[in-house]
Design an enzyme around this catalytic site. Sequence first.
Site, short mmCIF file in Angstrom:
data_model
loop_
_atom_site.label_atom_id
_atom_site.label_comp_id
_atom_site.label_asym_id
_atom_site.label_seq_id
_atom_site.Cartn_x
_atom_site.Cartn_y
_atom_site.Cartn_z
N SER A 142 0.84 -1.19 0.00
CA SER A 142 0.00 0.00 0.00
C SER A 142 0.89 1.26 0.00
O SER A 142 1.84 1.33 -0.79
CB SER A 142 -0.94 -0.04 1.21
OG SER A 142 -1.96 0.92 1.07
N HIS A 181 -7.20 -5.35 -2.23
CA HIS A 181 -5.99 -4.67 -1.74
C HIS A 181 -5.29 -5.49 -0.66
O HIS A 181 -4.08 -5.33 -0.45
CB HIS A 181 -6.35 -3.28 -1.21
CG HIS A 181 -5.16 -2.43 -0.92
ND1 HIS A 181 -4.16 -2.18 -1.85
CD2 HIS A 181 -4.78 -1.77 0.21
CE1 HIS A 181 -3.23 -1.41 -1.32
NE2 HIS A 181 -3.58 -1.14 -0.07
N ASP A 199 -7.36 -4.31 -7.77
CA ASP A 199 -6.96 -3.43 -6.66
C ASP A 199 -7.04 -1.96 -7.06
O ASP A 199 -6.42 -1.52 -8.04
CB ASP A 199 -5.53 -3.79 -6.23
CG ASP A 199 -5.09 -3.08 -4.96
OD1 ASP A 199 -5.84 -2.23 -4.45
OD2 ASP A 199 -3.98 -3.38 -4.49
#
Length: 584
Positions: free
Chosen positions: A120, A316, A184
């Site tokens: 991330s 994600h 994602d």
Amino acid sequence: MAMKEELIKNAYSEAITAHRSPDKPFLKKSSTGSSEVIFSFRGSWAVKDWYSDKSQRPFGEKKINLKLFPSLRSIGNEEAADVNQAFEERFQLILENPKLKDKVQKAAKDKKQVVFTGHSSGGPIAILATIWFLEEHRKGNIIFSTLPLCLTFGSPLVGSHIFSHALRRENWSGNFIHFVSKYDLIPRVFLASLSANKQKFEKILNFLSQRSKQVPLHLAQDAQDIFTEVMTNALTLTSHVACKLMESTNLLLETVTNFIELSPYRPFGTYVFLNVGGNPVTSDNFNAVLQLLFYSCQPSSDDEVLEIAKRSLGDHHGYESELPNSFRGHNYSSDKSYAYEIDMLNKAADAFGLSTSGRLCLLVAGESEEQKKRNQEKVKSKVTDMERALKEIEHYKNVCELEKVGLYDSFKLQKDQKDFKANVKRLELTGIWDEIIELLKGYKLPDEFEGQRQWIDLGTQYRRLVEPLDIANYYRHLKNEDTGPYMTKGRPRRYRYQQQWREHEKKMEKGSSGESCFWADVEELFCQGNEKDVAKKIQKQVLQWEKEGEIGNDVFLHNSTFVQWWNSLDSEIKLNDIQPLIHG
């Protein structure tokens, strides 16, 4: 890409572990007997760490700190990379603590491969840490025996196209591997501006911080709104980029950018798309990756938008389940032929089930890279002519020196046939180099071009021999009186590019490789009067260039323009070290 499956899984594991250590800016792991040391960086779920309130731009970008990242620029075009301001600020804050530098230096000294990783928003920090590490090596501050590696998982985009351009030029691009799940949202989120959707994005980040894969009903509409906004902006951006690559002359192309601000963010390095069914899809063509980020996430109907929007959040945190099955039996090729590249893009299109327009945009991205290679081959075909013309000008220079009139002064006088012939060669070389510079200006040559020794050396030889002729011609025709000083008003772009190539390669200060253009400063001092500091600086530089063999002996001929100027200097300005060099 021929890396160990175990290393990829370990890197992801460490990236997730870093998430669970919010009080630590980074973690370090080195297993006994392992040849790698993994540095992992935690992500942040606070909007301020994704989009800086200080930024005056709708996409939260700023010009990169060139003191920290001097290579992240286009050398000739003098264009610095844009970078996400919040990410750069977070990395600089980590770097202020000497622990990271000390531990990285120790790992390099122990001859370990340094691996930076992040999931991330930890990905951008790992990216900037890797580039910083490579910059430190380039400066000689850190020595390593094995190139570092950067592995990111679900990382948002970090900077502009200059990232890809500069890292390819420095031969660093292959050190960056980005894993992206098919749906994602986070790797795509900066294709749209967050400035108008901060509150909704804050809710999205809050949900992601809980590491849940099931989107609650109360968040579904916000997820759909953000997803739709990203995809709408991505459509405009990818269409605009594809049209530019096809060199469309439609005036609407430029009109669009007058009304719609497009995202400056672009991919770089190698992207690995997971969860595609079968083997992963890989590409290191940043324009192709940009198209894939958009077209691979398309719903087949309006009814699917909400479901894909929810999945774009759930995916994600789905890398752990996707990674183990993605690399079994998958072989990577070093083949970079056009046929292989197009075949890979066609396979990517098949794997994602792209539409006709998606396939076209993908193939345009592949063709664009191939056209750059063809442009370079065309330029290479002229090298023999360039070297022949330079030899003739070198011969002209030697003849001039034998006649006790230097290259610069003989060309400025234009008395003999040899001067006319030298001018013909000057114009011939000008045409070739202007064509090269025009291609570079439009990024139509391979990104590696400006870093290739052949062109740096050829450009330096050309600049040292031919720019004095251009300056002589400029002042012979009194262009300084109509246009202004050569250095600020008359110097062609080609010499600026070539000088900057050498200064970058040699890690020299900007403007310090001016041995080909000091004649212009001498002419201006002759015309405008001797400014003490400038006059002393020129003399010191000339002495240094003479010592290093970067200027010829003809500069110091008794009747040369330089010696005449030196003789005109007042005794308190004149450097007497030049006197022994004067001859003829």
